[in-house]
Design a protein around this motif. Structure first.
Motif, mmCIF file in Angstrom:
data_model
loop_
_atom_site.group_PDB
_atom_site.id
_atom_site.type_symbol
_atom_site.label_atom_id
_atom_site.label_comp_id
_atom_site.label_asym_id
_atom_site.label_seq_id
_atom_site.Cartn_x
_atom_site.Cartn_y
_atom_site.Cartn_z
ATOM 1 N N ASN A 44 44.203 32.950 -12.815
ATOM 2 C CA ASN A 44 44.494 31.815 -11.680
ATOM 3 C C ASN A 44 43.197 31.347 -10.945
ATOM 4 O O ASN A 44 42.039 32.133 -11.130
ATOM 5 C CB ASN A 44 45.323 32.578 -10.548
ATOM 6 C CG ASN A 44 46.384 33.190 -11.249
ATOM 7 O OD1 ASN A 44 47.278 32.690 -11.805
ATOM 8 N ND2 ASN A 44 46.874 34.412 -10.916
ATOM 9 N N LEU A 45 43.361 30.259 -10.262
ATOM 10 C CA LEU A 45 42.186 29.416 -9.502
ATOM 11 C C LEU A 45 42.504 29.765 -7.924
ATOM 12 O O LEU A 45 43.676 29.469 -7.750
ATOM 13 C CB LEU A 45 42.228 28.230 -10.057
ATOM 14 C CG LEU A 45 41.113 27.181 -8.859
ATOM 15 C CD1 LEU A 45 39.661 27.756 -9.208
ATOM 16 C CD2 LEU A 45 41.125 25.955 -9.337
ATOM 17 N N ALA A 92 34.497 30.866 -9.939
ATOM 18 C CA ALA A 92 35.079 29.694 -10.546
ATOM 19 C C ALA A 92 33.880 28.919 -11.415
ATOM 20 O O ALA A 92 32.806 28.590 -10.522
ATOM 21 C CB ALA A 92 36.027 29.060 -10.152
ATOM 22 N N GLN A 93 34.111 28.503 -12.606
ATOM 23 C CA GLN A 93 32.899 27.515 -12.931
ATOM 24 C C GLN A 93 33.024 26.178 -12.687
ATOM 25 O O GLN A 93 32.303 25.230 -12.911
ATOM 26 C CB GLN A 93 32.809 27.858 -14.537
ATOM 27 C CG GLN A 93 32.314 29.169 -14.615
ATOM 28 C CD GLN A 93 31.121 29.580 -14.114
ATOM 29 O OE1 GLN A 93 30.018 28.970 -14.395
ATOM 30 N NE2 GLN A 93 31.208 30.597 -13.515
ATOM 31 N N ARG A 94 34.575 25.721 -12.589
ATOM 32 C CA ARG A 94 35.090 24.539 -12.180
ATOM 33 C C ARG A 94 36.448 24.599 -11.419
ATOM 34 O O ARG A 94 36.938 25.923 -11.584
ATOM 35 C CB ARG A 94 35.113 23.611 -13.481
ATOM 36 C CG ARG A 94 36.063 24.161 -14.476
ATOM 37 C CD ARG A 94 36.057 23.896 -15.894
ATOM 38 N NE ARG A 94 36.783 24.354 -16.726
ATOM 39 C CZ ARG A 94 36.458 25.763 -17.466
ATOM 40 N NH1 ARG A 94 35.469 26.210 -17.041
ATOM 41 N NH2 ARG A 94 37.106 26.332 -18.311
ATOM 42 N N LEU A 95 36.702 23.786 -10.851
ATOM 43 C CA LEU A 95 37.905 23.821 -9.901
ATOM 44 C C LEU A 95 39.180 23.466 -10.979
ATOM 45 O O LEU A 95 40.213 22.686 -10.831
ATOM 46 C CB LEU A 95 38.278 22.631 -9.068
ATOM 47 C CG LEU A 95 37.117 23.220 -7.800
ATOM 48 C CD1 LEU A 95 37.089 22.185 -6.771
ATOM 49 C CD2 LEU A 95 37.570 24.657 -7.193
ATOM 50 N N GLU A 96 39.435 24.351 -12.046
ATOM 51 C CA GLU A 96 40.483 24.492 -13.031
ATOM 52 C C GLU A 96 41.056 25.590 -13.362
ATOM 53 O O GLU A 96 40.083 26.546 -13.304
ATOM 54 C CB GLU A 96 40.086 23.456 -14.253
ATOM 55 C CG GLU A 96 39.655 22.101 -13.996
ATOM 56 C CD GLU A 96 39.166 21.439 -15.256
ATOM 57 O OE1 GLU A 96 39.009 21.927 -16.417
ATOM 58 O OE2 GLU A 96 38.642 20.382 -15.360
ATOM 59 N N GLY A 100 31.811 26.890 -5.189
ATOM 60 C CA GLY A 100 31.137 27.682 -4.624
ATOM 61 C C GLY A 100 31.933 28.746 -3.991
ATOM 62 O O GLY A 100 31.376 29.931 -3.886
ATOM 63 N N LEU A 101 33.222 28.347 -3.495
ATOM 64 C CA LEU A 101 34.131 29.126 -2.818
ATOM 65 C C LEU A 101 35.259 29.684 -3.342
ATOM 66 O O LEU A 101 36.109 30.549 -3.028
ATOM 67 C CB LEU A 101 34.466 28.497 -1.689
ATOM 68 C CG LEU A 101 35.231 29.049 -0.437
ATOM 69 C CD1 LEU A 101 34.399 29.916 0.324
ATOM 70 C CD2 LEU A 101 35.702 27.768 0.518
#
Length: 185
Positions: free
Chosen positions: A30-31, A133-137, A22-23
């Protein structure tokens, strides 16, 4: 002595923050996770955690509004600052003063950094160029600086005092870029 109401600084609120979906956002391949922004620091600084991969680096550029510091958590990259160049590895930091042209090339499969910008404000430019971001990747198949509309990106960044260098400026002001640097001794 009474404080003048017009000269008071808004009170800052203590907090703790860690990367979570969420952040976090995907910005040019890039993430990134904004850990501290202008609103959190009264504009003093912007702190972002970022994961990058080779090919997602921004073009050579210069900031007129903020100094920049990278601390490497994982990986390595070559950083070109004016006529100097540094190989920066995990556990090391590199400082990039405003008005100094700079660029970097990621030399590992992945680069994980903390980036500090002072004063804050540039986070708004990054936010305008990102998606949640949809995921931390790292995103797959994302538009990057090298595959996107560089003219539009340059316009957005210029509104925040950053600009991309012309090829002639790169040749003149960053003579070592993008040549690989020898390993640290």
């Amino acid at each position: 002595m009474k404080a003048n109401v017009n000269n008071t600084v808004p009170k800052l609120k203590a907090y703790k923050r860690a990367p979570f979906v969420g952040l976090s956002q995907w910005e040019n391949g890039n993430l990134t996770t904004n850990l501290a922004e202008r609103k959190d620091t009264n504009g003093a600084f912007f702190l972002v955690e970022a994961v990058l991969a080779p090919g997602t680096e921004p073009p050579p550029h210069v900031h007129t509004s903020e100094d920049e510091l990278f601390y490497v958590l994982e990986g390595e990259f070559d950083v070109y600052v004016g006529k100097e160049a540094f190989k920066v590895e995990a556990g090391e930091c590199v400082f990039l003063p405003r008005f100094k042209p700079h660029a970097f090339v990621i030399r590992s499969p992945r680069l994980h950094v903390l980036a500090l910008f002072t004063p804050a404000g540039l986070e708004e430019a990054f936010r305008s160029m990102s998606t949640p971001a949809q995921r931390l990747e790292l995103p797959t198949g994302a538009v990057t600086y090298s595959t996107g509309d560089l003219k539009q990106t340059a316009q957005r960044l210029s509104e925040y005092g950053a600009r991309f260098l012309t090829p002639d400026e790169v040749t003149d002001q960053l003579p070592l870029y993008p040549n690989p640097l020898p390993p640290n001794n």
